[in-house]
Design a protein around this motif. Structure first.
Motif, PDB file in Angstrom:
ATOM      1  N   TRP A   1       0.866  -1.170   0.000  1.00 57.75           N
ATOM      2  CA  TRP A   1       0.000   0.000   0.000  1.00 57.75           C
ATOM      3  C   TRP A   1       0.908   1.228   0.000  1.00 57.75           C
ATOM      4  O   TRP A   1       1.117   1.857   1.041  1.00 57.75           O
ATOM      5  CB  TRP A   1      -0.906   0.014   1.239  1.00 57.75           C
ATOM      6  N   PRO A   2       1.472   1.574  -1.156  1.00 57.67           N
ATOM      7  CA  PRO A   2       2.401   2.714  -1.167  1.00 57.67           C
ATOM      8  C   PRO A   2       1.671   3.994  -0.771  1.00 57.67           C
ATOM      9  O   PRO A   2       0.490   4.156  -1.082  1.00 57.67           O
ATOM     10  CB  PRO A   2       2.869   2.752  -2.628  1.00 57.67           C
ATOM     11  N   ALA A   3       2.390   4.872  -0.062  1.00 56.68           N
ATOM     12  CA  ALA A   3       1.778   6.110   0.411  1.00 56.68           C
ATOM     13  C   ALA A   3       1.231   6.883  -0.775  1.00 56.68           C
ATOM     14  O   ALA A   3       1.855   6.883  -1.846  1.00 56.68           O
ATOM     15  CB  ALA A   3       2.825   6.948   1.156  1.00 56.68           C
ATOM     16  N   PRO A   4       0.089   7.506  -0.718  1.00 61.55           N
ATOM     17  CA  PRO A   4      -0.762   7.608   0.475  1.00 61.55           C
ATOM     18  C   PRO A   4      -1.837   6.537   0.534  1.00 61.55           C
ATOM     19  O   PRO A   4      -2.859   6.742   1.181  1.00 61.55           O
ATOM     20  CB  PRO A   4      -1.397   8.978   0.272  1.00 61.55           C
ATOM     21  N   MET A   5      -1.605   5.400  -0.129  1.00 64.86           N
ATOM     22  CA  MET A   5      -2.700   4.425  -0.208  1.00 64.86           C
ATOM     23  C   MET A   5      -3.036   3.812   1.137  1.00 64.86           C
ATOM     24  O   MET A   5      -4.135   3.305   1.339  1.00 64.86           O
ATOM     25  CB  MET A   5      -2.356   3.331  -1.220  1.00 64.86           C
ATOM     26  N   GLU A   6      -2.078   3.838   2.079  1.00 66.45           N
ATOM     27  CA  GLU A   6      -2.404   3.252   3.382  1.00 66.45           C
ATOM     28  C   GLU A   6      -3.494   4.066   4.067  1.00 66.45           C
ATOM     29  O   GLU A   6      -4.163   3.597   4.976  1.00 66.45           O
ATOM     30  CB  GLU A   6      -1.142   3.126   4.236  1.00 66.45           C
ATOM     31  N   GLN A   7      -3.692   5.318   3.559  1.00 66.69           N
ATOM     32  CA  GLN A   7      -4.739   6.175   4.145  1.00 66.69           C
ATOM     33  C   GLN A   7      -6.139   5.687   3.793  1.00 66.69           C
ATOM     34  O   GLN A   7      -7.103   6.055   4.447  1.00 66.69           O
ATOM     35  CB  GLN A   7      -4.581   7.611   3.634  1.00 66.69           C
ATOM     36  N   GLN A   8      -6.233   4.908   2.718  1.00 69.01           N
ATOM     37  CA  GLN A   8      -7.564   4.487   2.308  1.00 69.01           C
ATOM     38  C   GLN A   8      -7.927   3.102   2.854  1.00 69.01           C
ATOM     39  O   GLN A   8      -8.949   2.565   2.518  1.00 69.01           O
ATOM     40  CB  GLN A   8      -7.694   4.511   0.782  1.00 69.01           C
ATOM     41  N   LEU A   9      -7.071   2.530   3.692  1.00 65.76           N
ATOM     42  CA  LEU A   9      -7.413   1.222   4.251  1.00 65.76           C
ATOM     43  C   LEU A   9      -8.714   1.325   5.036  1.00 65.76           C
ATOM     44  O   LEU A   9      -8.942   2.298   5.755  1.00 65.76           O
ATOM     45  CB  LEU A   9      -6.286   0.719   5.161  1.00 65.76           C
ATOM     46  N   ASN A  10      -9.537   0.330   4.884  1.00 63.95           N
ATOM     47  CA  ASN A  10     -10.846   0.348   5.504  1.00 63.95           C
ATOM     48  C   ASN A  10     -10.740  -0.007   6.984  1.00 63.95           C
ATOM     49  O   ASN A  10     -10.292  -1.111   7.312  1.00 63.95           O
ATOM     50  CB  ASN A  10     -11.735  -0.671   4.776  1.00 63.95           C
ATOM     51  N   PRO A  11     -11.114   0.903   7.865  1.00 59.14           N
ATOM     52  CA  PRO A  11     -10.975   0.607   9.301  1.00 59.14           C
ATOM     53  C   PRO A  11     -11.931  -0.487   9.787  1.00 59.14           C
ATOM     54  O   PRO A  11     -11.738  -1.027  10.866  1.00 59.14           O
ATOM     55  CB  PRO A  11     -11.289   1.938   9.968  1.00 59.14           C
ATOM     56  N   ASP A  12     -12.957  -0.806   9.006  1.00 57.10           N
ATOM     57  CA  ASP A  12     -13.897  -1.847   9.416  1.00 57.10           C
ATOM     58  C   ASP A  12     -13.378  -3.249   9.147  1.00 57.10           C
ATOM     59  O   ASP A  12     -14.001  -4.230   9.554  1.00 57.10           O
ATOM     60  CB  ASP A  12     -15.225  -1.684   8.667  1.00 57.10           C
ATOM     61  N   VAL A  13     -12.286  -3.328   8.381  1.00 59.32           N
ATOM     62  CA  VAL A  13     -11.784  -4.638   7.983  1.00 59.32           C
ATOM     63  C   VAL A  13     -10.356  -4.774   8.477  1.00 59.32           C
ATOM     64  O   VAL A  13      -9.570  -3.835   8.364  1.00 59.32           O
ATOM     65  CB  VAL A  13     -11.827  -4.790   6.439  1.00 59.32           C
ATOM     66  N   THR A  14     -10.040  -5.929   9.013  1.00 66.02           N
ATOM     67  CA  THR A  14      -8.691  -6.150   9.515  1.00 66.02           C
ATOM     68  C   THR A  14      -7.719  -6.329   8.349  1.00 66.02           C
ATOM     69  O   THR A  14      -8.122  -6.690   7.247  1.00 66.02           O
ATOM     70  CB  THR A  14      -8.677  -7.391  10.403  1.00 66.02           C
ATOM     71  N   VAL A  15      -6.438  -6.048   8.599  1.00 76.52           N
ATOM     72  CA  VAL A  15      -5.425  -6.458   7.628  1.00 76.52           C
ATOM     73  C   VAL A  15      -4.881  -7.796   8.112  1.00 76.52           C
ATOM     74  O   VAL A  15      -4.737  -8.025   9.292  1.00 76.52           O
ATOM     75  CB  VAL A  15      -4.277  -5.433   7.482  1.00 76.52           C
ATOM     76  N   ARG A  16      -4.612  -8.683   7.171  1.00 74.58           N
ATOM     77  CA  ARG A  16      -4.249 -10.051   7.532  1.00 74.58           C
ATOM     78  C   ARG A  16      -2.743 -10.256   7.464  1.00 74.58           C
ATOM     79  O   ARG A  16      -2.105  -9.841   6.501  1.00 74.58           O
ATOM     80  CB  ARG A  16      -4.945 -11.040   6.586  1.00 74.58           C
ATOM     81  N   GLY A  17      -2.235 -10.900   8.475  1.00 77.00           N
ATOM     82  CA  GLY A  17      -0.803 -11.197   8.503  1.00 77.00           C
ATOM     83  C   GLY A  17      -0.493 -12.443   7.700  1.00 77.00           C
ATOM     84  O   GLY A  17      -1.383 -13.059   7.109  1.00 77.00           O
ATOM     85  N   LYS A  18       0.782 -12.839   7.719  1.00 74.60           N
ATOM     86  CA  LYS A  18       1.170 -13.980   6.903  1.00 74.60           C
ATOM     87  C   LYS A  18       0.595 -15.281   7.467  1.00 74.60           C
ATOM     88  O   LYS A  18       0.366 -15.406   8.672  1.00 74.60           O
ATOM     89  CB  LYS A  18       2.685 -14.078   6.803  1.00 74.60           C
ATOM     90  N   GLY A  19       0.360 -16.228   6.556  1.00 69.53           N
ATOM     91  CA  GLY A  19       0.010 -17.571   6.991  1.00 69.53           C
ATOM     92  C   GLY A  19      -1.463 -17.832   7.199  1.00 69.53           C
ATOM     93  O   GLY A  19      -1.820 -18.893   7.687  1.00 69.53           O
TER      94      GLY A  19
END
Lengths: 284, 454
Positions: free
Chosen positions: A157-175
């Motif tokens: 998510w290159p800047a500034p795309m991390e700003q558009q991450l949806n706060p209602d949805v988790t980001v998933r880690g590896k595995g």
């Protein structure tokens, strides 16, 4: 953690089989996709990336099969040469089919993927150990694995795309395994609002991200139990039954040819997504 | 056919010969050990890299979610079956010839299970959460999914591993007592003293020992069959074309016994050479072992044909396409190599003159196991390449060096465990060889030399 509790959970786990005598209570989320209307523009896929915090893995990882599109647009040609014939390619948006008898659910060793009361095929990221058996058993291969730890990878998510991450949805880690949820975060909000007001969710009150983004309105989404919903009407009109493994496709009904079908129905997965066969000849 | 063992070996000589294998190792032993440790080092390095970076470095993909790890996992599980066959099934059938070789076969069982178990761990995306698979009390009232064949696997392997460790240990108690009585210094004396549980060889002890050993043997046989059947269920229970075959469990069990017997031949030759066990691991025993391997090879071939023909004559077009893909697609060289090593090469074993030709058997047995490994790879690789949904077909995917490194290292890990075992514990069962010699003298006594043996 009593044995009674175990047996109860276990029997509940499989209660939602379509041929079961206990139907869905209030909601059964379903979708219908009209391939005649699909132009293959990929807006749905992009909307899905934005809504569900999907990592853009980049060209190299994509070419290794590490793609992360919960909703993919598949292209099909009429001939082997993949030339753009007069009618062009045909498109098929493919996402998790939210099967009623989902092959992925029974094989997960830890029960990380389950059936919800609304007929969704849920995925519990915290519980997933990453055995990938669910993907092995998914005939559509609509499940995507976190091959790397994307949240900590540069350029996902290159800047500034991390700003558009949806706060209602988790980001998933590896595995962990993940897949289309029918935008369950939106469904939860809609159901919660409706419950506060003492009513059911209206048809059209909640849209999935792909449906919202589709410029031609090819995707309909709604509650199959509500006979007035758009989806229920479409299913009804096409005579597609949730608990059948073969539909009356190609039969003529009221002067129209029925064109509703579900993919790989013969495997008896009872998917919740109905497709309407493409009849038109031209690409656009 | 010659005799399995000479009847005039003195019992003290047996002790002396076997205990010699526990003495200070020769140079060759250290060389093998160092190579094994280096191989394990490679695997550990690969695993650390994969653990830190993510499963992606193994070059699996969303089409090929399983790969070498699972194939090699089945291979090692299969390897573990021969020990039980030799020690438990042949024990019940009173096949005396197994006695000098069953101990190391059983050690092989235990160590290959330990190797297989590691592959499950290496395969997991979130290794640190592996305990979720076990049913343990927790405040969230969450259980594992008892419908999943992977959970059955976990139970089956854990049970089989613990039972075969107990079986190996119980069968060794009289020998450990011999070690205790003959080795007088160092930590080993203490170890044998503790492990031999005060064995004195009294009548009562022998009686209890026999009953215990027999009970565990009876318990272990259904367990061994069930373990590989359950591993087969991982595949047969899924709906992947090419896996959804009813004959998978017996097919897997036959393949398991097959690769296990081939591995026993390999180790037989190595031990005979390294520890100079010519008196005990005799050529007639080898001949019987080779015949057994040949029979199992033919059973495997038969079951293989059943699998192919049931797919070919079945109504499942996808599975049929898949079979054709295996035999003609990019995996074809491996597929035909599997058929050659698994079904054609063992025909050599039918010839009497090859049945005791040790160098040849050594090479052939290794190739038989290559064939069996390929069989497992042919179950995993092509199935994922060519599944139900054409859009996800991926015929070009190939495992990365990380995967190969871990598979390579697993052989080192197995060798390491096995070599250490052979130095610490007697790899030939002394008391049973004595029994064998005794039975032979008895037989000779009862049958005065009329029809001359020689």
């Amino acid at each position: 953690m009593s044995i009674t509790n175990l047996l109860q959970n276990w029997s509940d786990f499989r209660q939602q089989h379509p041929s079961d005598e206990r139907p869905h209570q209030e909601y059964k989320w379903a979708m219908s996709i009209d391939l005649d209307l699909c132009t293959g523009c990929n807006a749905c896929s992009v909307a899905c990336y934005a809504e569900n915090n999907l990592p853009a893995v980049g060209k190299e990882k994509f070419s290794h099969g590490h793609s992360h599109h919960w909703l993919r647009i598949e292209r099909y040609w009429h001939n082997e040469d993949r030339e753009y014939a007069d009618q062009g390619a045909q498109f098929l948006p493919m996402m998790c089919q939210q099967c009623e008898a989902a092959p992925c659910e029974t094989v997960c060793p830890v029960g990380a993927t389950n059936h919800t009361a609304d007929g969704l095929n849920s995925q519990v990221y915290n519980r997933c150990v990453g055995s990938r058996y669910c993907n092995a058993n998914c005939p559509y291969k609509a499940r995507y694995f976190n091959w790397y730890d994307y949240p900590t990878t540069a350029d996902v998510w290159p800047a500034p795309m991390e700003q558009q991450l949806n706060p209602d949805v988790t980001v998933r880690g590896k595995g962990v395994m993940e897949k289309c949820t029918f935008c369950v975060q939106r469904l939860t909000v809609a159901k919660s609002n409706a419950r506060t007001e003492g009513r059911s969710v209206h048809d059209g009150e909640v849209q999935t991200a792909c449906q919202q983004a589709c410029p031609t309105g090819a995707i309909s989404f709604g509650n199959l139990i509500d006979p007035e919903s758009r989806v229920a009407k479409q299913w009804e009109k096409q005579q597609v039954k949730l608990n059948h493994d073969k539909q009356a496709k190609d039969a003529v009904h009221d002067g129209d040819k029925l064109r509703g079908y579900r993919i790989l129905e013969n495997l008896r997965t009872y998917p919740s997504v109905m497709y309407l066969e493409q009849l038109r000849e031209g690409a656009i | 056919m010659g005799k399995d063992i000479r009847e005039d070996i003195a019992w003290a000589q047996i002790n002396k010969d076997v205990l010699k294998s526990l003495e200070n190792p020769k140079k060759l032993y250290w060389v093998i050990l160092l190579i094994a440790i280096a191989m394990v080092g490679v695997a550990v390095g690969c695993e650390i890299y994969q653990y830190q970076t993510g499963m992606g470095v193994s070059n699996k993909s969303n089409s090929h979610v399983w790969s070498l790890y699972i194939a090699t996992f089945i291979f090692w599980i299969g390897m573990s079956h021969s020990g039980t066959l030799l020690s438990a099934i042949l024990h019940l059938m009173h096949a005396d010839w197994r006695k000098p070789i069953y101990r190391f076969a059983e050690a092989m069982t235990t160590f290959s299970l330990m190797t297989a178990g590691l592959f499950v761990l290496v395969h997991l995306g979130r290794l640190w959460m592996v305990y979720y698979v076990m049913p343990y009390p927790n405040e969230r009232w969450v259980w594992p999914n008892f419908q999943s064949p992977l959970v059955w696997d976990m139970f089956a392997i854990a049970t089989y591993l613990s039972s075969s460790v107990i079986f190996l240990y119980v069968g060794m108690i009289p020998d450990l007592a011999i070690c205790r009585d003959n080795i007088h210094a160092g930590w080993r004396k203490k170890l044998y003293t503790v492990l031999s549980l005060g064995w004195e060889g009294t009548d009562r002890q022998w009686r209890n020992f026999r009953i215990t050993y027999l009970t565990i043997a009876c318990f272990l046989i259904p367990l061994a069959v069930s373990v590989h059947s359950i591993v087969a269920s991982d595949f047969a229970m899924s709906n992947m074309p090419g896996w959804h075959v009813t004959s998978f469990p017996p097919y897997f069990v036959a393949g398991a016994l097959y690769s296990g017997c081939a591995a026993i031949i390999t180790l037989f030759v190595i031990l005979r050479y390294v520890f100079k066990f010519e008196e005990y691991m005799t050529l007639p025993i080898m001949r019987k072992l080779v015949r057994l391997t040949f029979a199992i090879a033919m059973v495997w071939t038969y079951l293989n044909l059943i699998e192919f023909s049931s797919v070919w004559y079945g109504h499942d077009q996808t599975a049929k396409d898949q079979l054709i893909f295996k035999a003609t697609g990019p995996y074809a060289p491996y597929f035909w190599a599997m058929i050659f090593f698994g079904s054609i090469l063992p025909l050599l074993l039918a010839f009497k003159r090859f049945q005791t030709h040790l160098p040849l058997l050594f090479v052939v047995s290794i190739f038989l196991n290559v064939g069996m490994w390929l069989e497992r790879w042919m179950i995993i690789g092509p199935s994922f390449a060519h599944g139900h949904y054409p859009w996800t077909w991926d015929h070009d995917q190939w495992p990365s060096l990380v995967q190969w490194g871990i598979v390579f290292g697993s052989f080192g890990w197995f060798t390491l465990l096995f070599m250490v075992f052979c130095k610490v514990f007697p790899s030939v069962s002394m008391y049973e060889v004595k029994e064998m010699v005794y039975h032979r003298t008895l037989a000779l006594k009862n049958k005065p030399a009329v029809k001359g043996e020689h």
